[in-house]
Design an enzyme around this catalytic site. Structure first.
Site, mmCIF file in Angstrom:
data_model
loop_
_atom_site.group_PDB
_atom_site.id
_atom_site.type_symbol
_atom_site.label_atom_id
_atom_site.label_comp_id
_atom_site.label_asym_id
_atom_site.label_seq_id
_atom_site.Cartn_x
_atom_site.Cartn_y
_atom_site.Cartn_z
ATOM 1 C CG ASP A 136 -2.211 0.683 1.128
ATOM 2 O OD1 ASP A 136 -2.175 1.925 1.122
ATOM 3 O OD2 ASP A 136 -3.262 0.030 1.018
ATOM 4 C CG HIS A 195 -4.987 4.208 1.129
ATOM 5 N ND1 HIS A 195 -4.630 2.922 0.812
ATOM 6 C CD2 HIS A 195 -6.249 4.371 0.670
ATOM 7 C CE1 HIS A 195 -5.639 2.333 0.191
ATOM 8 N NE2 HIS A 195 -6.640 3.197 0.089
ATOM 9 C CB SER A 358 -9.172 1.229 0.197
ATOM 10 O OG SER A 358 -8.508 1.361 -1.015
#
Ligand code: CA
Ligand code: CA
Length: 420
Positions: A136, A195, A358
């Site tokens: 990621d 994220h 996600s």
């Protein structure tokens, strides 16, 4: 070259006002600002009502989750809030008179049923250690709610400038940054690692130490931080992802979370995943350029649409039990739904909300890791079968995901292995 994009829709920090970076699955849009997107909590705990809702700690029917959509009506045409999709080019209303508030109530029981899973897990004396690779953006490895959950390469001495274990990566003690090609897996002071930090927290944030509770906690499950997406847009290349997958495999990871997608197929990435002995949990993606969910059987996105039996593709379930309108789906290519809208988790230096497939994928990744740790009689194939076979059937998901249901961690841990 095909680029991947992380698959969250919007981020909000815990502060009342925040900067939002919107990112649809396949479209890059500019950053914009909005005043608020979440409940605006300033302190969070596993007992927080929103946490209770998301984790299914309490199903008394009393929870009414927040209004999150504001349908702007100025200019004569209605459109959803910029927090609901990539509307960065549209004007942001000046005040309350410019929009009507749409309320979406939470439906009791639309949760991952974690409480019985934790009860079983905590009573077991035989839980095994599991390493989960998060490929990621980077992860805030110093976050108080994550630092006990971070995998370390104990064959490497950090910071001595020597590749002590001879694996080709110098000082890869906390994993590796394939995007910038260095040992730093967290860019402090920038927002580009929000994220991955959020994904990691959903999987494995510590339990019982304040903040949020990850699904696995930190005791037996560790996050291997492999940064392959960078910049504020969360972009990356298949080459870096492939290198990260190979690193994960070589260094003991068994489950791999991939919360990104691309319209372009990299055959080498597909082959790498198919030939891997790891289980991959993949985000289904967040729809087209207008944020409208796509059928990825007919409009494939990758790696979500890869038809391999070591891939679980996850769609984003709203808290009212319907698929989020932005979530991709597919009777063959998508496998299961999990909560992905307004998920609270760790972000660098704090806590915040993110929405998108996600956020749904790491729910399943955490469940898979908990299950694999608990059920020492299970192979990773058994884990996949149990996750999908125990999915809670929902009418809203019939024909949308192959299992026809949503994640039920409690049921997964009690899954009876099927005779072949
Ligand atoms: Ca090394
Ligand atoms: Ca070293």
């Amino acid at each position: 070259m095909a680029f991947f994009y992380r698959t969250s829709l919007a981020a909000c920090l815990m502060a009342a006002a925040c900067t939002i970076s919107s990112q649809a699955a396949t479209v890059s849009s500019g950053a914009f600002q909005t005043a608020e997107v979440g409940p605006g909590v300033s302190s969070l705990s596993p007992g927080d009502t929103y946490s209770e809702y998301q984790w299914g700690l309490e199903n008394d029917g009393s929870l009414q989750l927040v209004e999150i959509r504001r349908r702007f009506t100025n200019g004569g045409s209605a459109y959803d809030s910029p927090t609901d999709g990539p509307h960065s080019g549209l004007p942001i209303p000046a005040g309350p008179g410019d929009y009507e508030v749409l309320t979406t109530n939470a439906t009791p029981g639309v949760d991952i049923n974690i409480a019985p899973a934790w009860e079983l897990y905590d009573a077991s004396q035989t839980n095994r250690d599991v390493v989960v690779a998060v490929i990621d953006t980077g992860v805030d490895i110093l976050h108080p709610d994550l630092r006990e959950s971070i995998w370390t390469n104990d064959d490497e001495i950090p910071g001595d400038g020597i590749d002590n274990d001879g694996n080709g990566y110098t000082d890869d003690y906390f994993g590796w940054d394939f995007f910038y090609n260095d040992a730093s897996v967290f860019s402090m002071g920038s927002d580009e690692d929000t994220h991955g930090t959020h994904v990691a927290g959903t999987i494995a944030a510590g339990r019982n130490n304040g903040g949020v509770a990850g699904i696995t906690g930190s005791q037996h499950v560790k996050i291997m931080v492999l940064k392959a997406l960078g910049t504020s847009q969360g972009m990356g290349s298949p080459e870096d992802v492939i290198a990260a997958i190979r690193y994960a495999e070589a260094n003991g990871a068994s489950i791999c979370n991939l919360s990104f997608c691309s319209n372009a197929l990299s055959q080498e990435l597909a082959d790498t995943i198919q030939n891997s002995n790891m289980l991959f949990v993949v985000a289904a993606g967040n729809g087209d350029e207008n944020g409208v969910g796509l059928d990825i059987d007919s409009s494939p996105t990758y790696p979500a649409s890869l038809p391999f039996d070591n891939v679980i593709t996850v769609s984003n379930l709203m808290f009212d039990g319907s698929l989020d309108s932005s979530s991709n789906y597919g009777a063959v290519s998508a496998d299961i739904a999990a909560p992905g809208t307004y998920i609270v988790s760790t972000i660098p230096g704090g806590y915040g909300f993110l929405s998108g497939t996600s956020m749904a994928a790491p729910m399943v990744t955490g469940a898979a890791a908990l299950l694999y740790s608990y059920r020492t009689d299970f192979s990773l194939t058994d884990v996949r079968n149990a996750i999908l076979g125990s999915a809670r059937q929902m009418d809203t998901l019939t024909g949308k995901v192959s299992s026809g249901g949503m994640l039920d961690v409690g049921a997964a841990l009690q899954w009876t292995k099927q005779a072949v």
